[in-house]
Design a protein around this motif. Structure first.
Motif, PDB file in Angstrom:
ATOM      1  N   PHE D  48       0.829  -1.216   0.000  1.00  0.00           N
ATOM      2  CA  PHE D  48       0.000   0.000   0.000  1.00  0.00           C
ATOM      3  C   PHE D  48       0.861   1.262   0.000  1.00  0.00           C
ATOM      4  N   PHE D  49       1.951   1.244   0.758  1.00  0.00           N
ATOM      5  CA  PHE D  49       2.859   2.400   0.735  1.00  0.00           C
ATOM      6  C   PHE D  49       3.350   2.639  -0.692  1.00  0.00           C
ATOM      7  N   ALA D  50       3.804   1.550  -1.320  1.00  0.00           N
ATOM      8  CA  ALA D  50       4.341   1.681  -2.675  1.00  0.00           C
ATOM      9  C   ALA D  50       3.285   2.249  -3.613  1.00  0.00           C
ATOM     10  N   LEU D  51       2.089   1.698  -3.520  1.00  0.00           N
ATOM     11  CA  LEU D  51       1.001   2.148  -4.400  1.00  0.00           C
ATOM     12  C   LEU D  51       0.725   3.635  -4.197  1.00  0.00           C
ATOM     13  N   THR D  52       0.677   4.041  -2.928  1.00  0.00           N
ATOM     14  CA  THR D  52       0.344   5.428  -2.631  1.00  0.00           C
ATOM     15  C   THR D  52       1.410   6.379  -3.170  1.00  0.00           C
ATOM     16  N   ALA D  56       0.908   9.058  -6.204  1.00  0.00           N
ATOM     17  CA  ALA D  56       1.076  10.472  -5.900  1.00  0.00           C
ATOM     18  C   ALA D  56       2.173  11.100  -6.759  1.00  0.00           C
ATOM     19  N   TRP D  57       3.296  10.436  -6.879  1.00  0.00           N
ATOM     20  CA  TRP D  57       4.450  11.107  -7.504  1.00  0.00           C
ATOM     21  C   TRP D  57       5.043  10.371  -8.699  1.00  0.00           C
ATOM     22  N   HIS D  58       4.487   9.224  -9.042  1.00  0.00           N
ATOM     23  CA  HIS D  58       5.006   8.448 -10.172  1.00  0.00           C
ATOM     24  C   HIS D  58       6.511   8.223 -10.080  1.00  0.00           C
ATOM     25  N   LEU D  59       6.928   7.789  -8.911  1.00  0.00           N
ATOM     26  CA  LEU D  59       8.353   7.553  -8.680  1.00  0.00           C
ATOM     27  C   LEU D  59       8.800   6.279  -9.374  1.00  0.00           C
ATOM     28  N   ASN D  60      10.091   6.148  -9.595  1.00  0.00           N
ATOM     29  CA  ASN D  60      10.538   4.876 -10.147  1.00  0.00           C
ATOM     30  C   ASN D  60      10.742   3.856  -9.032  1.00  0.00           C
ATOM     31  N   VAL D  63      13.343   4.292  -6.155  1.00  0.00           N
ATOM     32  CA  VAL D  63      12.968   5.306  -5.162  1.00  0.00           C
ATOM     33  C   VAL D  63      11.844   4.777  -4.274  1.00  0.00           C
ATOM     34  N   LEU D  64      10.902   4.064  -4.879  1.00  0.00           N
ATOM     35  CA  LEU D  64       9.814   3.474  -4.095  1.00  0.00           C
ATOM     36  C   LEU D  64      10.360   2.557  -3.007  1.00  0.00           C
ATOM     37  N   VAL D  65      11.272   1.696  -3.421  1.00  0.00           N
ATOM     38  CA  VAL D  65      11.854   0.746  -2.463  1.00  0.00           C
ATOM     39  C   VAL D  65      12.514   1.509  -1.324  1.00  0.00           C
ATOM     40  N   ILE D  66      13.276   2.525  -1.650  1.00  0.00           N
ATOM     41  CA  ILE D  66      13.995   3.263  -0.609  1.00  0.00           C
ATOM     42  C   ILE D  66      13.020   3.958   0.340  1.00  0.00           C
ATOM     43  N   LEU D  67      11.995   4.589  -0.233  1.00  0.00           N
ATOM     44  CA  LEU D  67      11.011   5.272   0.608  1.00  0.00           C
ATOM     45  C   LEU D  67      10.317   4.297   1.560  1.00  0.00           C
ATOM     46  N   VAL D  68       9.912   3.149   1.004  1.00  0.00           N
ATOM     47  CA  VAL D  68       9.227   2.155   1.833  1.00  0.00           C
ATOM     48  C   VAL D  68      10.169   1.661   2.930  1.00  0.00           C
ATOM     49  N   MET D  69      11.447   1.478   2.566  1.00  0.00           N
ATOM     50  CA  MET D  69      12.417   1.029   3.576  1.00  0.00           C
ATOM     51  C   MET D  69      12.498   2.027   4.725  1.00  0.00           C
ATOM     52  N   VAL D  70      12.545   3.307   4.380  1.00  0.00           N
ATOM     53  CA  VAL D  70      12.658   4.335   5.419  1.00  0.00           C
ATOM     54  C   VAL D  70      11.431   4.294   6.328  1.00  0.00           C
ATOM     55  N   LEU D  71      10.259   4.247   5.713  1.00  0.00           N
ATOM     56  CA  LEU D  71       9.036   4.236   6.513  1.00  0.00           C
ATOM     57  C   LEU D  71       8.962   3.010   7.419  1.00  0.00           C
ATOM     58  N   PHE D  72       9.379   1.877   6.879  1.00  0.00           N
ATOM     59  CA  PHE D  72       9.340   0.664   7.691  1.00  0.00           C
ATOM     60  C   PHE D  72      10.375   0.719   8.809  1.00  0.00           C
ATOM     61  N   GLY D  73      11.461   1.398   8.553  1.00  0.00           N
ATOM     62  CA  GLY D  73      12.436   1.584   9.622  1.00  0.00           C
ATOM     63  C   GLY D  73      11.817   2.349  10.777  1.00  0.00           C
ATOM     64  N   VAL D  74      11.095   3.414  10.434  1.00  0.00           N
ATOM     65  CA  VAL D  74      10.436   4.221  11.473  1.00  0.00           C
ATOM     66  C   VAL D  74       9.405   3.376  12.206  1.00  0.00           C
ATOM     67  N   LEU D  75       8.634   2.623  11.427  1.00  0.00           N
ATOM     68  CA  LEU D  75       7.606   1.765  12.022  1.00  0.00           C
ATOM     69  C   LEU D  75       8.222   0.752  12.989  1.00  0.00           C
ATOM     70  N   ALA D  76       9.339   0.174  12.559  1.00  0.00           N
ATOM     71  CA  ALA D  76      10.013  -0.814  13.408  1.00  0.00           C
ATOM     72  C   ALA D  76      10.451  -0.166  14.710  1.00  0.00           C
ATOM     73  N   GLN D 119      -6.650  -3.582  -5.007  1.00  0.00           N
ATOM     74  CA  GLN D 119      -5.851  -2.542  -5.661  1.00  0.00           C
ATOM     75  C   GLN D 119      -4.880  -3.186  -6.618  1.00  0.00           C
ATOM     76  N   ALA D 120      -4.480  -2.433  -7.615  1.00  0.00           N
ATOM     77  CA  ALA D 120      -3.404  -2.906  -8.475  1.00  0.00           C
ATOM     78  C   ALA D 120      -2.514  -1.725  -8.800  1.00  0.00           C
ATOM     79  N   MET D 121      -1.219  -1.947  -8.746  1.00  0.00           N
ATOM     80  CA  MET D 121      -0.289  -0.874  -9.096  1.00  0.00           C
ATOM     81  C   MET D 121       0.261  -1.188 -10.483  1.00  0.00           C
ATOM     82  N   THR D 122      -0.071  -0.372 -11.431  1.00  0.00           N
ATOM     83  CA  THR D 122       0.415  -0.617 -12.783  1.00  0.00           C
ATOM     84  C   THR D 122       1.366   0.499 -13.162  1.00  0.00           C
ATOM     85  N   ILE D 123       2.621   0.142 -13.313  1.00  0.00           N
ATOM     86  CA  ILE D 123       3.609   1.133 -13.744  1.00  0.00           C
ATOM     87  C   ILE D 123       3.694   1.019 -15.265  1.00  0.00           C
ATOM     88  N   PRO D 124       3.255   2.041 -15.985  1.00  0.00           N
ATOM     89  CA  PRO D 124       3.141   1.906 -17.448  1.00  0.00           C
ATOM     90  C   PRO D 124       4.428   1.405 -18.094  1.00  0.00           C
TER      91      PRO D 124
END
Lengths: 259, 333, 417, 289
Positions: D48-52, D56-60, D63-76, D119-124
């Motif tokens: 869901f984080f990745a999808l959001t 929102a920003w059409h990141l590659n 970058v998605l992986v890195i952002l999710v990693m950071v958020l999960f670090g905070v969550l942990a 949900q489905a995340m489709t990266i064109p």
């Protein structure tokens, strides 16, 4: 005559730098059945201090409290002038304490080199110091240098014991806490350790030894404490124990280990 | 001992009697409580006393349900025979699962039992005898009204639940019970003491299978229509564990307290959430399950021995490990 | 043990049992006693209670939320215009947590404790099936816009009326009619069928006798099934199935799915460059799902069914379309029209009979025709409706009605783009 | 033949991703002695984080992986501060109960925020496939397999060659002996938990890349993670990745050999065999848990 758990007098020695003092420690897990109940003892530099007692007397807990693995309920622990009662093991290591647990304490799936590096964990940010310590270690135990890429679990018993000893001495400790070296270990490996203990004493280190092998321990001891049911019983210099060893131990500790 | 058994019979009779005096709508609310009481008690021996986290209650439940349904529909058997078949199937399943998994300690035993539910679901979805994913519709008792049936199901479940409670109560006082506790505290030590740990654990596991299987068989009849994914579901397992642990695992009283409490709280929350919603912009319904989750967390953090443990602590009675091993030695185990 | 302890223990046990039963009982009763009293009072202002459960949490939370939106919209409209029979309407929607046994016990509560006047059905067959014997035993009419199941309707003997214009077995009927209507040159001859292992989709495939459903229609309209495979729920890899469909030269792919595998199959078909002439999803109306568009190119040209499309100018359909648009849902979900139709029939029947008596309502709904958001409907004796489903093709982000002809908004693109 | 080839290749690519879904669990079990049953919900949360972020920003993807990693670090960090610290001395059953509770909370918060909709995340740019002879290689499968391999590789190097990594391995073998050498093992456990969570987050990104998902799908991924762990064991993360690969290929091939509907049975049979063979080894390892 053998004294009886008298309060420890500071006059006993001038060298308080690395003396280790345990003062009226109460510790355990349940309030109604403390493992240690007001135990006091003292270990001095250039001496081997031995703690004896039957199973369940709380010998190992003494070491755990001294090393910070078990938090005491009451009482204090001092090294030199410093109160270390509440310090974690890491801080005690930095103050020169080191602990050798019973059994085989090497990490079997780490290499020899990695095991040694773990012995220098407290100096992980000080590369120069680590390198120097390792060099010293390899100079002293060249066999470990040859084995350093091997997994510790693949070494022979003697080599593993050597590795443990080398790792113990890497941070250059001044106070050594040694827990039951003869439990679950082949006799020849125990002898290796006793030799080391004598050497460390001669180097001026403080050695506190907890042991079931009464005869052997007393033979290298300078001072002996006995515990029973978590309380101090009798203590005194080795000389006073030696002659009456069998009688004293047999009577006080009701042990069957003596012939 | 006899008078206590008599008391249990009286309590059971009283509950059954009361059920016939009440409105069937109210009784229907208690049907799931009675069912889960039985299941939680079944889980209790190995899970509560023995400390083996069995996450496979839904497997026994499902084996019992499908065993009974197959006997009733494919083989035209009567209800008692069908229930018996269900129980036997569950016990056989328990035997296989137990022999495979009870040598595993700790987390791997939990994983094995947890995954068993999914394995059985996959099998039931595929083989012909269960009618595959289409499910089985059981025979109806058209001569009885729905209200009467509701009461009959309640009584059946509550009798099963109370019988299971009696068994657990007896076991708690037996050498079997002490052996289970010893296994929980220190299994290698228990072995050294001469306890045949495998047999002790297996019997407790089979007790869970028996009770779970009977509950499943009754459930199949009560629901009339079952299919694999409604029956083999981990929610059943988790409910059982929560109820037993919240009440106090390892005590016969635990499930008796825990089951109505947990079911009551979740019914209450459903109604609160439901009724608040009626007034317009309601609170999100997810809140109910969030609270449920927080309850699990709270029980684990603050009530590790359940409500029974809490009460015991108030009374200043604490079952220390030493006390148990002493008891064990005194029994010469 | 001393007798005293024994006695204390037993009393303790009884007290605990009583207390906990009390907790549970009060929990069940407390919040529902209020409506109960209101219902019992004879005041003409007492609201008419309409009850039901929906899966406000769990697997079916989302469609359920949209049902609730329709229900609340309708209740507001009615109450704004003076209520029903001059009485306000009050909804009691309980959360069944997507769990059938919870739903069953809540229907008991609604009937016995809340004394609701009218009953709505929960969403989906899975949750709703155990409710059927309950309503039957109380002779309460169930206005069912939530689930299908020919067998369940037979069991309910007319006490449950459907607002879905097709039942499970008929899911693919109109699709086959449409395929049959294609000119021979554009008509696929061979089909591959993938079916989710779920009672509902299995019935969709083979009916209850093993020969009904898709199997019968395919035979009837002369299509050859070259691949017929079931797959377990939660399948994560459809590659080998799609490759086999390709290999066997299936010109049409029919997937009887629940939504999640429907998404994955559409995606796999696209990624593996399988180009069937027709790609149809029966079993759930995937192309009307809110996120079908997120599949991008993989969604283009896929086909599905629905009960009503905005162009049908059915009674009230436009309002529902507007309601969903206002909530940001662009494609009208199938069930929304059904949900509204159920409430419309309630309104029409209650107003016409001036009664909340279930027997009276039963007679009325079975003998009249209603003008609703799913069209002019007349119930069969078992409470179901004749199959008037629409066949859709999802083209460039919108659903085009391609069958039946009188409602077609465009012609199908075959072979699919 | 082309069918077999495609099947095997897709099995390999998906299998690597399966391995990744089990990696976090291997890590928390093998090194942290905690069976993290919230793994499934965490994976879905990552999706869901990745999808959001993508919507929102059409990141590659990187970058998605890195952002999710950071958020999960905070969550942990938050989870560790609020709960896990207090669970160290609790029994296994209690730890599991609490983690099941955490899973329930996360699942429902997810469903609250993002609804229960599929949900489905489709990266064109990743939607189509690379054609290689008769072989279609979906770009999403390639990217997620690459993520799995890179994540495993980085983790392996970290464990093997950094001081912290060695301390983690040492404390996995004996918490006490590591503590004696001055390792703050409760900090190490927090780090292990953090890495386990971050791995779940990364696995979540690959789930979003490959599959449709909804909050209630978590079970499926928890079971997959369990299977991977049982087949791969908890000693070595490379064998976890290998286990995922083997499972992926076995599952894909099973679909060809037996009726497709039985493929899960094959998977489970495989699991049972693995369990029988590993029984003793696992029993020995778990004694220390």
């Amino acid at each position: 005559m053998i004294g009886s758990s008298a309060p420890i007098s500071d006059a006993a020695t001038n060298n308080t730098r690395s003396s280790l003092v345990m003062d009226k420690i109460t510790a355990g897990y349940h309030a109604d059945q403390w493992v240690l109940n007001g135990v006091s003892l003292r270990a001095e530099p250039e001496r081997v201090t031995v703690v004896l007692g039957p199973n369940g007397a709380g010998k190992s807990t003494v070491l755990k409290v001294l090393y910070g693995l078990v938090a005491p309920h009451a009482g204090s622990v001092r090294v030199g002038d410093q109160d270390i009662t509440r310090l974690p093991p890491e801080a005690r290591l930095a103050l020169g304490l080191a602990y050798l647990p019973q059994g085989h304490s090497v990490f079997p799936s780490l290499t020899v080199q990695e095991n040694l590096e773990m012995g220098l964990w407290i100096y992980r940010h000080d590369r120069a110091r680590r390198e120097e310590a390792l060099e010293r270690c390899f100079a002293e135990y060249p066999v470990l240098k040859d084995l350093r890429a091997k997994l510790a679990g693949s070494l022979s018993g003697g080599q593993q014991r050597l590795l443990e000893v080398a790792r113990l001495m890497l941070p250059n400790p001044t106070v050594l806490l040694i827990d039951e070296p003869s439990v679950g270990v082949a006799p020849n490996l125990v002898d290796i350790l006793y030799e080391h203990i004598v050497r460390w004493r001669n180097q001026g280190k403080t050695v506190l030894l907890v042991d079931q092998n009464v005869e052997a321990a007393v033979s290298i001891a300078d001072y002996v404490y006995t515990l029973e049911s978590g309380r101090n019983r009798l203590d005194g210099p080795r000389d006073e124990f030696e002659g009456r060893l069998r009688e004293v131990v047999g009577q006080w500790l009701r042990l069957d280990v003596l012939p | 001992m006899k008078s206590r058994m008599l008391m249990m019979v009286l309590v059971t009779a009283a509950v059954v009697l009361v059920s016939w005096l009440l409105n069937s709508g109210i009784v229907s609310l208690f049907v799931p409580i009675a069912m889960y009481l039985a299941m939680a008690q079944g889980w209790n021996l190995l899970g509560g006393y023995g400390g083996y986290l069995n996450l496979g209650m839904a497997s026994f439940f499902g084996l019992g349900a499908f065993g009974a349904a197959i006997a009733a529909v494919n083989w035209n058997q009567s209800l008692p025979v069908a229930l018996l078949v269900g129980a036997v199937v569950a016990i056989l399943g328990g035997l296989v699962m137990g022999l495979l998994s009870l040598r595993l300690r700790g987390a791997f035993f939990a994983i094995f039992t947890f995954v068993s539910v999914f394995v059985l679901e996959a099998i039931a979805n595929t083989v012909g005898i269960t009618h595959g994913a289409l499910g089985i519709t059981l025979p109806t008792f058209s001569s009885l009204s729905y209200n009467t049936l509701t009461k009959i199901w309640f009584d059946a479940f509550i009798v099963l639940g109370l019988l299971a409670t009696v068994v657990v109560w007896l076991v708690e006082r037996s050498r079997w019970g002490s052996s289970l506790v010893a296994i929980k505290e220190d299994e290698p030590a228990a072995e050294v003491l001469g306890i045949r740990t495998m047999r002790v654990k297996l019997l407790a596991f089979l007790f869970a299978a028996l009770v779970g299987g009977l509950a499943g068989g009754l459930y199949a009849y009560q629901q009339q229509f079952i299919y694999p994914s409604t029956i083999f579901t981990d929610t059943v397992t988790l409910q059982v564990v929560l109820m037993a642990v919240a009440g106090g695992g390892g005590s016969w009283l635990g499930p008796v307290i825990g089951t109505p409490l947990v079911m009551g709280i979740s019914a209450l929350m459903r109604l609160i959430v439901g009724s608040v919603v009626v007034f317009g912009n309601g609170i999100p319904a997810q809140l109910e399950l969030i609270i449920y989750g927080l309850m699990l967390v709270a029980v684990g953090m603050f009530l590790p021995n359940g409500l029974v443990g809490l009460v015991k602590r108030w009374r200043g009675r604490s079952a220390t490990p030493a006390a148990t091993s002493e008891r064990l030695e005194a029994r010469g185990a | 043990m001393a007798k005293k302890t024994w006695l204390r223990r037993t009393i303790g046990l009884l007290a605990t049992a009583a207390l906990s039963l009390g907790v549970a009982g009060c929990g069940a009763l407390n919040s529902t006693t209020a409506p109960h009293h209101q219902a019992a009072s004879t005041s003409s202002k007492a609201p008419i209670l309409i009850g039901g459960t929906l899966s406000l949490t769990g697997a079916f939370a989302d469609p359920s939320a949209q049902y609730k939106m329709v229900d609340e919209y309708w209740a507001n409209q009615i109450n704004k215009h003076g209520g029903l029979l001059g009485r306000p309407v009050k909804l009691i929607i309980l959360n069944d947590e997507s769990n059938p046994s919870t739903s069953a016990s809540e229907y008991e509560t609604l009937i016995n404790q809340d004394h609701v006047n009218l009953l709505l059905a929960p969403y989906t067959t899975y949750v709703g099936s155990p409710d059927v014997p309950i309503i039957l035993s109380h002779h309460m009419l169930m206005f069912n816009a939530g689930f299908v199941g020919e067998q369940l309707f037979d069991q309910a003997k007319g006490w449950m009326v459907s607002f879905y214009t097709y039942q499970d077995i008929q899911y693919t009927q109109n699709f086959f009619k449409w395929m049959h209507s294609l000119p021979a040159s554009k008509r696929p001859k061979t089909i591959a069928v993938l079916t989710d292992q779920n009672p509902f989709t299995i019935a969709d495939l083979q009916g209850y006798d093993g020969q009904g459903g898709l199997l019968r229609y395919a035979k009837q309209y002369g299509f050859k099934i070259v691949l017929n495979e079931q797959y377990p729920a939660g399948t994560t890899n459809f590659d080998s199935l799609i490759e086999q469909a390709k290999l066997k030269g299936a010109q049409a792919l029919v997937a009887l799915t629940l939504p999640n595998s429907g998404f994955l199959i559409a995606k796999t078909v696209y990624q593996l460059h399988y180009h069937p002439m027709v790609e149809f999803f029966g079993g759930s109306e995937v192309t009307t799902l809110p996120n079908w568009s997120s599949l991008g190119a993989a969604a283009n040209g896929t086909m599905s069914t629905t009960v009503a499309a905005p162009n049908q100018h059915f009674n009230g359909l436009a309002q529902i379309v507007a309601l969903f648009k206002a909530h940001g849902v662009k494609v009208l979900p199938s069930y929304a029209a059904s949900a509204y139709a159920a409430l419309q029939v309630i309104q029409q029947a209650v107003t016409a009979t001036h009664s909340l008596n279930q027997e009276v309502l039963y007679k009325y709904v079975h003998s009249h025709t209603f003008n609703t958001a799913v069209g002019r409907i007349h119930f069969a004796p078992n409470g179901t409706l004749p199959n008037t489903s629409l066949v859709l093709q999802y083209l460039h982000g919108t659903n085009v009605v391609v069958w039946p002809k009188q409602y077609a908004t465009g012609s199908a693109v075959v072979p699919m783009p | 033949m082309a069918v077999v080839l495609t099947t095997v290749v897709s099995g390999i690519l998906l299998g690597l991703m399966y391995g990744l879904t089990g990696m976090g669990l291997t890590f928390t079990m093998g090194f942290g002695k905690t069976m993290n049953v919230a793994q499934g919900t965490l994976i879905i949360l990552g999706a869901f984080f990745a999808l959001t972020f993508f919507n929102a920003w059409h990141l590659n993807v990187i970058v998605l992986v890195i952002l999710v990693m950071v958020l999960f670090g905070v969550l942990a960090g938050l989870l560790n501060l609020s709960l896990l610290r207090f669970l160290r001395d609790k029994s296994e059953i209690i730890t599991l109960l609490v983690l099941f509770g955490v899973a329930e909370v996360i699942e429902n918060v997810t469903s609250w925020i993002w609804t229960g909709n599929l949900q489905a995340m489709t990266i064109p740019t990743l939607q189509n496939s690379i054609q290689w002879g008769s072989l279609s290689l979906p770009k999403t499968d390639l990217v997620s397999a690459a993520i799995a391999v890179v994540a495993t590789g980085v983790l392996y190097l970290f464990l093997q060659y950094t001081y912290l990594g060695k301390a983690i391995r040492a404390s996995a073998q004996s918490d006490l002996y590591a503590r004696i050498l001055g390792v703050n093992t409760s900090q190490i456990r927090a780090i292990i938990f953090l890495i386990g969570l971050v791995l779940a987050g990364i696995a979540g990104v690959t789930v979003a890349l490959l599959f449709p998902f909804a909050p209630q799908d978590q079970d499926q991924w928890l079971v997959m993670a369990f299977i991977v762990v049982v087949v791969g064991g908890i000693d070595n993360i490379l064998s976890t990745l290998l286990a995922g690969l083997v499972i992926g290929v076995a599952q894909a091939l099973a679909g060809l050999v037996v009726p497709f509907q039985d493929q899960n049975l094959i998977l489970y049979a495989f699991l049972a065999i693995a369990l029988l063979f590993r029984n003793n080894q696992l029993a020995r390892r778990m004694r220390s848990l």
